[in-house]
Design a protein around this motif. Structure first.
Motif, PDB file in Angstrom:
ATOM      1  N   PHE A   3       2.717   8.575  -5.678  1.00  0.00           N
ATOM      2  CA  PHE A   3       1.679   7.556  -5.557  1.00  0.00           C
ATOM      3  C   PHE A   3       1.949   6.483  -6.598  1.00  0.00           C
ATOM      4  O   PHE A   3       2.117   6.797  -7.777  1.00  0.00           O
ATOM      5  CB  PHE A   3       0.288   8.163  -5.782  1.00  0.00           C
ATOM      6  CG  PHE A   3      -0.157   9.052  -4.663  1.00  0.00           C
ATOM      7  CD1 PHE A   3      -0.747   8.516  -3.534  1.00  0.00           C
ATOM      8  CD2 PHE A   3       0.015  10.423  -4.741  1.00  0.00           C
ATOM      9  CE1 PHE A   3      -1.164   9.337  -2.496  1.00  0.00           C
ATOM     10  CE2 PHE A   3      -0.391  11.256  -3.705  1.00  0.00           C
ATOM     11  CZ  PHE A   3      -0.982  10.703  -2.583  1.00  0.00           C
ATOM     12  N   ARG A   6      -3.378   2.452  -6.008  1.00  0.00           N
ATOM     13  CA  ARG A   6      -4.455   2.433  -5.017  1.00  0.00           C
ATOM     14  C   ARG A   6      -4.597   1.004  -4.515  1.00  0.00           C
ATOM     15  O   ARG A   6      -4.480   0.052  -5.263  1.00  0.00           O
ATOM     16  CB  ARG A   6      -5.764   2.892  -5.656  1.00  0.00           C
ATOM     17  CG  ARG A   6      -6.984   2.660  -4.771  1.00  0.00           C
ATOM     18  CD  ARG A   6      -8.282   3.080  -5.424  1.00  0.00           C
ATOM     19  NE  ARG A   6      -8.431   4.538  -5.276  1.00  0.00           N
ATOM     20  CZ  ARG A   6      -8.399   5.395  -6.268  1.00  0.00           C
ATOM     21  NH1 ARG A   6      -8.256   4.989  -7.509  1.00  0.00           N
ATOM     22  NH2 ARG A   6      -8.538   6.693  -6.032  1.00  0.00           N
ATOM     23  N   GLU A  27      -0.338   2.991  -2.035  1.00  0.00           N
ATOM     24  CA  GLU A  27       1.062   2.620  -1.823  1.00  0.00           C
ATOM     25  C   GLU A  27       1.911   3.708  -2.463  1.00  0.00           C
ATOM     26  O   GLU A  27       1.605   4.188  -3.558  1.00  0.00           O
ATOM     27  CB  GLU A  27       1.371   1.269  -2.466  1.00  0.00           C
ATOM     28  CG  GLU A  27       2.771   0.791  -2.147  1.00  0.00           C
ATOM     29  CD  GLU A  27       3.032  -0.643  -2.578  1.00  0.00           C
ATOM     30  OE1 GLU A  27       4.164  -1.102  -2.371  1.00  0.00           O
ATOM     31  OE2 GLU A  27       2.112  -1.305  -3.112  1.00  0.00           O
ATOM     32  N   LEU A  28       2.975   4.101  -1.772  1.00  0.00           N
ATOM     33  CA  LEU A  28       3.862   5.152  -2.266  1.00  0.00           C
ATOM     34  C   LEU A  28       5.151   4.548  -2.811  1.00  0.00           C
ATOM     35  O   LEU A  28       5.496   3.399  -2.520  1.00  0.00           O
ATOM     36  CB  LEU A  28       4.166   6.144  -1.143  1.00  0.00           C
ATOM     37  CG  LEU A  28       2.940   6.816  -0.526  1.00  0.00           C
ATOM     38  CD1 LEU A  28       3.345   7.704   0.635  1.00  0.00           C
ATOM     39  CD2 LEU A  28       2.162   7.604  -1.565  1.00  0.00           C
ATOM     40  N   THR A  32       6.007   2.989   1.541  1.00  0.00           N
ATOM     41  CA  THR A  32       5.091   3.342   2.622  1.00  0.00           C
ATOM     42  C   THR A  32       3.675   3.458   2.056  1.00  0.00           C
ATOM     43  O   THR A  32       3.468   3.324   0.850  1.00  0.00           O
ATOM     44  CB  THR A  32       5.499   4.663   3.309  1.00  0.00           C
ATOM     45  OG1 THR A  32       5.487   5.712   2.328  1.00  0.00           O
ATOM     46  CG2 THR A  32       6.887   4.556   3.950  1.00  0.00           C
ATOM     47  N   PHE A  33       2.722   3.726   2.935  1.00  0.00           N
ATOM     48  CA  PHE A  33       1.326   3.828   2.527  1.00  0.00           C
ATOM     49  C   PHE A  33       0.753   5.156   2.981  1.00  0.00           C
ATOM     50  O   PHE A  33       1.091   5.655   4.060  1.00  0.00           O
ATOM     51  CB  PHE A  33       0.507   2.672   3.114  1.00  0.00           C
ATOM     52  CG  PHE A  33       0.953   1.343   2.581  1.00  0.00           C
ATOM     53  CD1 PHE A  33       0.396   0.823   1.426  1.00  0.00           C
ATOM     54  CD2 PHE A  33       1.947   0.635   3.214  1.00  0.00           C
ATOM     55  CE1 PHE A  33       0.816  -0.395   0.922  1.00  0.00           C
ATOM     56  CE2 PHE A  33       2.384  -0.585   2.717  1.00  0.00           C
ATOM     57  CZ  PHE A  33       1.811  -1.096   1.564  1.00  0.00           C
ATOM     58  N   ALA A  34      -0.115   5.717   2.172  1.00  0.00           N
ATOM     59  CA  ALA A  34      -0.828   6.952   2.509  1.00  0.00           C
ATOM     60  C   ALA A  34      -2.306   6.618   2.653  1.00  0.00           C
ATOM     61  O   ALA A  34      -2.851   5.859   1.849  1.00  0.00           O
ATOM     62  CB  ALA A  34      -0.624   8.002   1.423  1.00  0.00           C
ATOM     63  N   ILE A  36      -6.172   8.335   3.214  1.00  0.00           N
ATOM     64  CA  ILE A  36      -7.071   9.483   3.268  1.00  0.00           C
ATOM     65  C   ILE A  36      -8.245   9.062   4.131  1.00  0.00           C
ATOM     66  O   ILE A  36      -8.889   8.048   3.857  1.00  0.00           O
ATOM     67  CB  ILE A  36      -7.568   9.891   1.872  1.00  0.00           C
ATOM     68  CG1 ILE A  36      -6.396  10.290   0.980  1.00  0.00           C
ATOM     69  CG2 ILE A  36      -8.602  11.013   1.973  1.00  0.00           C
ATOM     70  CD1 ILE A  36      -6.791  10.518  -0.474  1.00  0.00           C
ATOM     71  N   GLU A  58       1.995  13.192  14.107  1.00  0.00           N
ATOM     72  CA  GLU A  58       1.132  12.128  13.611  1.00  0.00           C
ATOM     73  C   GLU A  58      -0.327  12.426  13.935  1.00  0.00           C
ATOM     74  O   GLU A  58      -0.632  13.094  14.924  1.00  0.00           O
ATOM     75  CB  GLU A  58       1.527  10.781  14.227  1.00  0.00           C
ATOM     76  CG  GLU A  58       2.909  10.321  13.814  1.00  0.00           C
ATOM     77  CD  GLU A  58       3.343   9.073  14.536  1.00  0.00           C
ATOM     78  OE1 GLU A  58       4.025   8.251  13.908  1.00  0.00           O
ATOM     79  OE2 GLU A  58       3.010   8.902  15.728  1.00  0.00           O
TER      80      GLU A  58
END
Length: 78
Positions: A3, A6, A27-28, A32-34, A36, A58
Protein backbone atom coordinates in the motif's frame (compact mmCIF):
# COMPACT_ATOMS: atom_id res chain seq x y z
CA UNK A 1 2.95 -5.24 -3.68
CA UNK A 2 2.51 -2.69 -0.90
CA UNK A 3 0.00 0.00 0.00
CA UNK A 4 1.47 3.36 -1.03
CA UNK A 5 -1.28 5.82 -0.12
CA UNK A 6 -4.96 6.27 0.56
CA UNK A 7 -7.03 8.14 -2.00
CA UNK A 8 -9.47 10.48 -0.30
CA UNK A 9 -10.32 10.93 3.33
CA UNK A 10 -10.12 8.24 5.98
CA UNK A 11 -13.32 6.48 7.04
CA UNK A 12 -13.17 8.40 10.32
CA UNK A 13 -12.96 11.71 8.43
CA UNK A 14 -16.01 10.63 6.41
CA UNK A 15 -17.95 9.97 9.62
CA UNK A 16 -17.56 6.21 10.08
CA UNK A 17 -19.62 5.13 13.04
CA UNK A 18 -18.37 1.55 13.16
CA UNK A 19 -14.71 1.82 14.05
CA UNK A 20 -13.37 2.66 10.57
CA UNK A 21 -14.78 -0.39 8.79
CA UNK A 22 -15.93 1.49 5.71
CA UNK A 23 -15.14 1.57 2.00
CA UNK A 24 -11.64 2.76 1.13
CA UNK A 25 -9.42 3.21 -1.94
CA UNK A 26 -5.64 2.74 -1.99
CA UNK A 27 -2.87 3.10 -4.57
CA UNK A 28 -0.48 0.14 -4.60
CA UNK A 29 3.26 0.09 -5.23
CA UNK A 30 2.84 -1.39 -8.71
CA UNK A 31 0.51 1.44 -9.78
CA UNK A 32 -2.73 -0.51 -9.41
CA UNK A 33 -5.52 0.34 -6.98
CA UNK A 34 -7.17 -1.65 -4.20
CA UNK A 35 -10.76 -1.03 -3.17
CA UNK A 36 -12.40 -2.07 0.08
CA UNK A 37 -16.15 -2.28 -0.38
CA UNK A 38 -19.20 -4.46 -0.14
CA UNK A 39 -19.15 -7.57 -2.32
CA UNK A 40 -22.22 -7.29 -4.56
CA UNK A 41 -21.17 -9.85 -7.16
CA UNK A 42 -24.13 -12.19 -6.77
CA UNK A 43 -26.63 -9.35 -7.06
CA UNK A 44 -25.00 -7.31 -9.83
CA UNK A 45 -23.32 -9.95 -12.01
CA UNK A 46 -26.54 -10.94 -13.81
CA UNK A 47 -27.26 -7.24 -14.40
CA UNK A 48 -23.94 -6.28 -16.00
CA UNK A 49 -24.53 -4.07 -19.04
CA UNK A 50 -23.71 -5.21 -22.57
CA UNK A 51 -19.98 -5.23 -23.19
CA UNK A 52 -19.10 -5.68 -19.50
CA UNK A 53 -17.71 -8.95 -18.21
CA UNK A 54 -16.16 -10.37 -15.06
CA UNK A 55 -13.53 -13.09 -14.79
CA UNK A 56 -14.20 -15.91 -12.33
CA UNK A 57 -11.55 -14.47 -9.97
CA UNK A 58 -12.98 -10.92 -10.05
CA UNK A 59 -15.62 -9.52 -7.72
CA UNK A 60 -18.02 -6.61 -8.13
CA UNK A 61 -17.41 -4.29 -5.19
CA UNK A 62 -19.67 -1.40 -4.21
CA UNK A 63 -18.36 1.73 -2.48
CA UNK A 64 -20.29 4.78 -1.40
CA UNK A 65 -20.49 7.83 -3.61
CA UNK A 66 -18.87 9.83 -0.80
CA UNK A 67 -15.84 7.49 -0.83
CA UNK A 68 -15.23 7.98 -4.56
CA UNK A 69 -15.95 11.72 -4.57
CA UNK A 70 -13.59 12.13 -1.62
CA UNK A 71 -10.86 10.34 -3.60
CA UNK A 72 -11.31 12.40 -6.78
CA UNK A 73 -8.62 15.00 -5.98
CA UNK A 74 -6.10 12.19 -5.28
CA UNK A 75 -6.73 10.20 -8.48
CA UNK A 76 -3.79 10.74 -10.82
CA UNK A 77 -4.36 12.07 -14.33
CA UNK A 78 -1.99 9.45 -15.73
Amino acid sequence: MEFVRRLGRTPQERGSLNNATCPDIFELSDGTFAVIGTDATETLDPRLPAGAARAHYERIVVITRETLVSAKPDIPDR
